[in-house]
Design a protein around this motif. Structure first.
Motif, PDB file in Angstrom:
ATOM      1  N   VAL A 255      74.973   0.375   3.420  1.00 49.99           N
ATOM      2  CA  VAL A 255      74.439   1.376   2.841  1.00 49.99           C
ATOM      3  C   VAL A 255      76.010   1.779   1.883  1.00 49.99           C
ATOM      4  CG1 VAL A 255      73.603   3.610   1.767  1.00 49.99           C
ATOM      5  CG2 VAL A 255      72.503   1.623   3.532  1.00 49.99           C
ATOM      6  N   PRO A 256      77.121   2.304   2.696  1.00 49.65           N
ATOM      7  CA  PRO A 256      78.309   2.808   2.153  1.00 49.65           C
ATOM      8  C   PRO A 256      79.078   1.496   1.742  1.00 49.65           C
ATOM      9  CG  PRO A 256      78.636   2.979   4.299  1.00 49.65           C
ATOM     10  CD  PRO A 256      77.437   2.705   4.049  1.00 49.65           C
ATOM     11  N   SER A 261      80.635  -0.876  -3.946  1.00 42.29           N
ATOM     12  CA  SER A 261      80.267  -1.875  -4.904  1.00 42.29           C
ATOM     13  C   SER A 261      80.129  -1.091  -6.324  1.00 42.29           C
ATOM     14  CB  SER A 261      79.717  -3.027  -4.016  1.00 42.29           C
ATOM     15  OG  SER A 261      79.465  -4.551  -5.288  1.00 42.29           O
ATOM     16  N   VAL A 262      78.719  -0.558  -6.297  1.00 35.36           N
ATOM     17  CA  VAL A 262      77.914   0.012  -7.197  1.00 35.36           C
ATOM     18  C   VAL A 262      78.776   0.724  -8.034  1.00 35.36           C
ATOM     19  CG1 VAL A 262      76.595   1.533  -8.284  1.00 35.36           C
ATOM     20  CG2 VAL A 262      75.478   0.007  -6.430  1.00 35.36           C
ATOM     21  N   MET A 263      79.791   1.554  -7.469  1.00 34.14           N
ATOM     22  CA  MET A 263      80.902   3.157  -7.807  1.00 34.14           C
ATOM     23  C   MET A 263      81.788   2.091  -8.661  1.00 34.14           C
ATOM     24  SD  MET A 263      80.477   6.430  -7.258  1.00 34.14           S
ATOM     25  CE  MET A 263      81.678   7.057  -7.677  1.00 34.14           C
ATOM     26  N   HIS A 264      82.171   1.351  -8.217  1.00 35.93           N
ATOM     27  CA  HIS A 264      83.570   0.012  -9.331  1.00 35.93           C
ATOM     28  C   HIS A 264      82.982  -0.609  -9.800  1.00 35.93           C
ATOM     29  CE1 HIS A 264      87.362   0.620  -6.271  1.00 35.93           C
ATOM     30  NE2 HIS A 264      86.512   0.656  -5.239  1.00 35.93           N
ATOM     31  N   ARG A 265      81.850  -1.101 -10.215  1.00 37.82           N
ATOM     32  CA  ARG A 265      80.782  -1.173 -10.968  1.00 37.82           C
ATOM     33  C   ARG A 265      80.866  -0.769 -12.646  1.00 37.82           C
ATOM     34  NH1 ARG A 265      81.925  -4.479  -7.568  1.00 37.82           N
ATOM     35  NH2 ARG A 265      82.668  -7.068  -7.342  1.00 37.82           N
ATOM     36  N   MET A 273      88.925  10.528  -6.909  1.00 43.65           N
ATOM     37  CA  MET A 273      88.688  11.303  -6.287  1.00 43.65           C
ATOM     38  C   MET A 273      87.404  10.715  -5.918  1.00 43.65           C
ATOM     39  SD  MET A 273      88.565  15.942  -5.011  1.00 43.65           S
ATOM     40  CE  MET A 273      90.087  15.367  -6.238  1.00 43.65           C
ATOM     41  N   VAL A 274      86.199   9.994  -6.210  1.00 44.06           N
ATOM     42  CA  VAL A 274      85.291  10.598  -6.054  1.00 44.06           C
ATOM     43  C   VAL A 274      84.906   8.314  -5.053  1.00 44.06           C
ATOM     44  CG1 VAL A 274      82.908   9.222  -6.860  1.00 44.06           C
ATOM     45  CG2 VAL A 274      83.420  11.709  -7.959  1.00 44.06           C
ATOM     46  N   HIS A 275      85.911   7.458  -6.471  1.00 46.10           N
ATOM     47  CA  HIS A 275      85.839   6.498  -5.773  1.00 46.10           C
ATOM     48  C   HIS A 275      86.887   6.316  -4.283  1.00 46.10           C
ATOM     49  CE1 HIS A 275      85.112   4.172  -9.200  1.00 46.10           C
ATOM     50  NE2 HIS A 275      85.684   5.131 -10.252  1.00 46.10           N
ATOM     51  N   THR A 276      87.989   7.555  -4.064  1.00 43.94           N
ATOM     52  CA  THR A 276      88.617   7.531  -2.700  1.00 43.94           C
ATOM     53  C   THR A 276      87.225   8.331  -1.740  1.00 43.94           C
ATOM     54  OG1 THR A 276      91.239   7.727  -3.921  1.00 43.94           O
ATOM     55  CG2 THR A 276      90.780   9.091  -1.339  1.00 43.94           C
ATOM     56  N   PHE A 277      86.898   9.278  -2.213  1.00 48.74           N
ATOM     57  CA  PHE A 277      85.857   9.479  -0.839  1.00 48.74           C
ATOM     58  C   PHE A 277      85.014   8.344  -1.038  1.00 48.74           C
ATOM     59  CE2 PHE A 277      81.119  11.719  -0.775  1.00 48.74           C
ATOM     60  CZ  PHE A 277      81.889  12.614   0.912  1.00 48.74           C
TER      61      PHE A 277
END
Length: 316
Positions: A255-256, A261-265, A273-277
């Protein structure tokens, strides 16, 4: 921009990024991060020690759990030097070869973890489908062979990534977006076309994580089909209950990963900060939660850990 020659790569530094916007709080943030590292390494090490010390735990399921613990410790140890170096000492610079080595170990242990989760789903299917021949099918030599196969496959698939990146010319400014080195980050740095590296990375992801997750789903379809064939409701519940810990481990792992993967694309313009989190959740949550899951849900492991401390107390 001028590129660095291959002869100068050994002198090239890569600069890591801490937690964007919270640089002034790195000292305080080091406390929860270090606590998670301690929990992950100590928790997984306790499980490995308990399984090794108790002959009652030398069964296929527990041996696979021990393999999973090894991969969790490997992932944690791979990221610890740079993450804590930034939080404690603001040490952002790392030489390229060191960064490539860290990338190799992070991805190799992650790939091994995926392979072990697949092996564990096969273990659960055999235990439910043919319980009388469970230990006859999953013998110790076969389990060792599976573990070696997973390790060699992971190393062989990940080895070309740092080798190919090492051959490319690099620019003078090399800043990564995380506090550790990942392939998806490093392929943004060379002053050359990295399309082949990107395609190769995607192919490896599909051949490992993609295929493993698909086969895990197939395993659970077969498990569910087998369970529905059990006559009594109590028998069905007992059979499914043996899979709960593994299902939790699979969800905690995948799940993480899917979220990152979804966040990067799909969310490239979201705050760094969201990507780092999200990336921190992917790397920290499974090693921390899996020992807790297996300690709570698996009574023999609980007893093995208790016995481990009892033996140490007697020796003192």
């Amino acid at each position: 921009m001028e590129a660095v020659s291959n002869e100068s790569l050994s002198l090239l530094s890569v600069f890591l990024t801490g937690i964007p916007g919270l640089e002034a709080q790195h000292g305080w943030l080091s406390i929860p991060f270090f606590t998670m590292y301690v929990m992950a390494i100590v928790g997984n090490s306790l499980i490995m020690a308990a399984i090794q010390a108790s002959s009652a735990l030398h069964e296929p399921m527990y041996l696979f759990i021990s393999m999973l613990a090894v991969t969790e410790v490997g992932v944690s140890v791979s990221t610890l030097p740079t993450v804590m170096g930034i939080l404690w000492f603001d040490a952002r610079s790392v030489d390229l070869d060191g960064c490539l080595a860290q990338m190799f170990f992070i991805h190799t242990f992650s790939c091994m973890e995926s392979g072990v989760l697949l092996a564990m789903s096969f273990d659960r299917f055999i235990a439910i489908y043919n319980p009388l021949r469970y230990t006859a099918i999953l013998t110790l030599p076969r389990i060792i062979s599976m573990g070696l196969g997973i390790t060699l496959k992971s190393m062989a698939l990940m080895a070309p990534l740092p080798v190919l990146l090492r051959q490319l010319p690099y620019c003078h400014i090399n800043i990564l977006s995380h506090s550790y080195c990942l392939h998806s980050d490093l392929i943004q740095l060379p002053c050359a076309d990295t399309k082949f590296n990107s395609i190769l990375g995607l192919a490896i992801v599909l051949a490992t994580f993609g295929l493993d997750s698909l086969l895990i789903m197939v395993s659970y379809v077969l498990i569910l089909y087998t369970v529905l064939g059990i006559a009594s409701g109590e028998g069905q519940w007992k059979a499914l209950n043996t899979c709960v810990s593994h299902i939790c481990a699979v969800l905690v792992y995948y799940v993480p990963m899917i979220g990152v993967s979804v966040m990067h694309r799909a969310a490239k313009h979201v705050s760094p900060m969201v990507h780092t989190f999200m990336s921190s959740i992917y790397l920290f949550v499974p090693p921390v939660l899996n020992p807790i899951i297996y300690s709570i849900k698996t009574q023999p492991i609980q007893q093995g850990i208790v016995n481990l401390f009892s033996c140490k107390r007697e020796l003192l």
